[in-house]
Design a protein around this motif. Structure first.
Motif, mmCIF file in Angstrom:
data_model
loop_
_atom_site.group_PDB
_atom_site.id
_atom_site.type_symbol
_atom_site.label_atom_id
_atom_site.label_comp_id
_atom_site.label_asym_id
_atom_site.label_seq_id
_atom_site.Cartn_x
_atom_site.Cartn_y
_atom_site.Cartn_z
ATOM 1 N N VAL A 33 0.909 -1.078 -0.165
ATOM 2 C CA VAL A 33 0.148 0.069 0.040
ATOM 3 C C VAL A 33 0.890 1.321 0.054
ATOM 4 C CG1 VAL A 33 -1.866 1.089 1.226
ATOM 5 C CG2 VAL A 33 -1.822 -1.319 1.159
ATOM 6 N N VAL A 34 0.569 2.100 -1.117
ATOM 7 C CA VAL A 34 1.384 3.432 -1.106
ATOM 8 C C VAL A 34 0.358 4.598 -1.219
ATOM 9 C CG1 VAL A 34 2.995 4.971 -2.306
ATOM 10 C CG2 VAL A 34 3.419 2.497 -2.042
ATOM 11 N N GLU A 35 0.241 5.237 -0.221
ATOM 12 C CA GLU A 35 -0.896 6.487 -0.090
ATOM 13 C C GLU A 35 0.074 7.669 0.002
ATOM 14 O OE1 GLU A 35 -3.668 6.068 2.798
ATOM 15 O OE2 GLU A 35 -4.831 4.713 1.538
ATOM 16 N N ILE A 36 0.134 8.665 -1.187
ATOM 17 C CA ILE A 36 0.899 9.959 -0.917
ATOM 18 C C ILE A 36 -0.147 11.227 -1.464
ATOM 19 C CG2 ILE A 36 2.752 11.269 -1.636
ATOM 20 C CD1 ILE A 36 4.165 8.934 -2.190
ATOM 21 N N VAL A 43 1.887 5.374 -8.404
ATOM 22 C CA VAL A 43 1.805 6.797 -7.801
ATOM 23 C C VAL A 43 2.621 7.577 -8.579
ATOM 24 C CG1 VAL A 43 2.022 7.941 -5.781
ATOM 25 C CG2 VAL A 43 0.803 5.770 -5.581
ATOM 26 N N LEU A 44 3.944 7.431 -8.824
ATOM 27 C CA LEU A 44 4.583 8.631 -9.532
ATOM 28 C C LEU A 44 4.136 9.007 -10.843
ATOM 29 C CD1 LEU A 44 8.359 7.353 -8.339
ATOM 30 C CD2 LEU A 44 6.787 8.966 -7.270
ATOM 31 N N ILE A 45 3.740 7.844 -11.627
ATOM 32 C CA ILE A 45 3.267 8.273 -12.722
ATOM 33 C C ILE A 45 1.821 9.000 -12.873
ATOM 34 C CG2 ILE A 45 2.226 7.296 -14.905
ATOM 35 C CD1 ILE A 45 4.193 5.017 -14.457
ATOM 36 N N GLU A 46 1.179 8.870 -11.985
ATOM 37 C CA GLU A 46 -0.177 9.498 -11.978
ATOM 38 C C GLU A 46 0.131 10.913 -11.513
ATOM 39 O OE1 GLU A 46 -2.987 7.619 -9.464
ATOM 40 O OE2 GLU A 46 -3.055 5.632 -10.366
ATOM 41 N N MET A 47 0.978 10.879 -10.326
ATOM 42 C CA MET A 47 1.264 12.367 -9.796
ATOM 43 C C MET A 47 2.218 13.360 -10.920
ATOM 44 S SD MET A 47 3.620 13.052 -6.396
ATOM 45 C CE MET A 47 2.899 11.781 -5.594
ATOM 46 N N VAL A 48 2.860 12.778 -11.751
ATOM 47 C CA VAL A 48 3.556 13.455 -12.679
ATOM 48 C C VAL A 48 2.543 13.782 -14.079
ATOM 49 C CG1 VAL A 48 5.030 13.258 -14.749
ATOM 50 C CG2 VAL A 48 5.788 12.587 -12.405
ATOM 51 N N ARG A 49 1.557 13.052 -14.237
ATOM 52 C CA ARG A 49 0.724 13.439 -15.449
ATOM 53 C C ARG A 49 -0.417 14.467 -14.585
ATOM 54 N NH1 ARG A 49 -0.360 7.224 -17.510
ATOM 55 N NH2 ARG A 49 0.978 7.441 -19.170
ATOM 56 N N TRP A 50 -0.740 14.255 -13.424
ATOM 57 C CA TRP A 50 -1.595 15.256 -12.748
ATOM 58 C C TRP A 50 -0.880 16.862 -12.603
ATOM 59 C CZ3 TRP A 50 -0.155 17.339 -7.668
ATOM 60 C CH2 TRP A 50 -1.135 18.138 -7.021
ATOM 61 N N ALA A 51 0.322 16.651 -12.224
ATOM 62 C CA ALA A 51 1.249 18.201 -12.044
ATOM 63 C C ALA A 51 1.143 18.832 -13.337
ATOM 64 C CB ALA A 51 2.458 17.606 -11.200
ATOM 65 N N ARG A 52 0.237 19.139 -14.094
ATOM 66 C CA ARG A 52 0.503 19.806 -15.455
ATOM 67 C C ARG A 52 -0.053 21.351 -15.214
ATOM 68 N NH1 ARG A 52 -4.268 16.623 -15.449
ATOM 69 N NH2 ARG A 52 -6.168 17.518 -15.877
ATOM 70 N N LEU A 103 6.297 -2.912 -3.058
ATOM 71 C CA LEU A 103 6.203 -1.517 -2.749
ATOM 72 C C LEU A 103 6.730 -0.843 -4.018
ATOM 73 C CD1 LEU A 103 7.074 -1.978 1.095
ATOM 74 C CD2 LEU A 103 4.828 -0.867 0.078
ATOM 75 N N ASP A 104 7.782 -1.303 -4.634
ATOM 76 C CA ASP A 104 8.194 -0.551 -5.612
ATOM 77 C C ASP A 104 7.127 -0.542 -6.969
ATOM 78 O OD1 ASP A 104 10.664 0.812 -7.340
ATOM 79 O OD2 ASP A 104 10.770 -1.038 -8.261
ATOM 80 N N ARG A 105 6.512 -1.591 -7.318
ATOM 81 C CA ARG A 105 5.588 -1.127 -8.302
ATOM 82 C C ARG A 105 4.210 -0.242 -7.685
ATOM 83 N NH1 ARG A 105 5.975 -6.908 -8.226
ATOM 84 N NH2 ARG A 105 4.022 -7.207 -7.105
ATOM 85 N N ALA A 106 4.070 -0.399 -6.622
ATOM 86 C CA ALA A 106 2.766 0.537 -6.117
ATOM 87 C C ALA A 106 3.392 1.890 -6.232
ATOM 88 C CB ALA A 106 2.584 -0.020 -4.671
ATOM 89 N N LEU A 107 4.660 2.126 -5.835
ATOM 90 C CA LEU A 107 5.021 3.550 -5.846
ATOM 91 C C LEU A 107 5.093 4.168 -7.376
ATOM 92 C CD1 LEU A 107 6.443 5.956 -4.553
ATOM 93 C CD2 LEU A 107 8.664 5.057 -4.786
ATOM 94 N N SER A 108 5.532 3.203 -8.161
ATOM 95 C CA SER A 108 5.759 3.439 -9.692
ATOM 96 C C SER A 108 4.398 3.908 -10.172
ATOM 97 C CB SER A 108 6.240 2.420 -10.363
ATOM 98 O OG SER A 108 7.661 2.125 -9.983
ATOM 99 N N THR A 121 -3.170 6.792 -4.344
ATOM 100 C CA THR A 121 -3.053 5.481 -3.766
ATOM 101 C C THR A 121 -2.935 4.286 -4.807
ATOM 102 O OG1 THR A 121 -4.708 6.250 -2.285
ATOM 103 C CG2 THR A 121 -4.377 4.190 -2.230
ATOM 104 N N ALA A 122 -2.341 3.630 -4.361
ATOM 105 C CA ALA A 122 -1.909 2.503 -5.222
ATOM 106 C C ALA A 122 -1.786 1.153 -4.114
ATOM 107 C CB ALA A 122 -0.753 2.452 -6.169
#
Length: 201
Positions: free
Chosen positions: A146-149, A192-201, A185-190, A168-169
């Protein structure tokens, strides 16, 4: 009247036993009491393609989190909420530091912004990305990572929060051991990171 001291045959044996015990303890301490833990790293996603060019400058702050997650240990949460560590496993650095570095690299891999850096890199940012790690653990009850940021984009000059979101992932972890937990955990973080980068437009 002085009484001559007599040597006792028992004392030397006791001293020798104590010395042997002390020596064994020191040897165990010097060896760390066992093998060194295996160190795992987190990765920055690369295969999600470019998500749009921008000339904006962005500073990514180190994520905040609770004390239990601000460490290099791989954490398991049981059904009661109690936290424990996966034995024989550790991260390459503190989790917040690793997440910050991999988030910056994900922005760079996606070509999302003109310049992305951490505080102190001598750039004048247009915005700052503030994050808080709520969860970064294995959920023993469901057998998932579980990764929540949470993320906030804040104007550097105004301090105004432009947007905010919780990411969340959850990824199946399988057996709760070092390699399986770290990979999940690495897959879950990946994700989250992809979603976050796409969101920060």
């Amino acid at each position: 009247m002085s009484i001559p001291l007599q040597s006792s045959p028992i004392m030397p044996r006791r001293l020798r036993a104590a010395a042997l015990t002390l020596t064994a303890a020191l040897l165990l301490a010097g060896c760390g009491g066992g093998s060194a833990p295996t160190t795992f790293d987190l990765t920055a996603p690369r295969d999600f393609g470019r998500v749009g060019a921008s000339r904006a400058t962005l500073v990514v702050q180190e994520p905040t989190t609770v004390q239990a997650l601000d460490s290099d240990r791989v954490i398991v949460r049981d059904s009661s909420g109690a936290l424990s560590f996966v034995g024989g496993a550790q991260w390459a650095d503190r989790v917040p530091k690793l997440v910050q570095v991999r988030l910056i690299q994900t922005f760079e891999n996606g070509g999302r912004v003109g310049s992305v850096a951490r505080p102190g890199d001598r750039i004048t940012p247009e915005a700052q990305l503030l994050t808080d790690i709520r969860s970064f653990n294995i959920d023993a009850a469901s057998g998932t990572a579980v990764v929540e940021i949470t993320a906030k984009l804040v104007g550097d000059r105004t301090g105004e929060v432009r947007r905010a979101r919780l990411f969340t992932a959850r990824v199946p972890a399988g057996a709760v051991d070092g390699p399986a937990a770290a990979q999940a955990l690495d897959r879950a973080l990946s994700q989250v990171l992809i979603e976050m980068v796409r969101w920060a437009r």
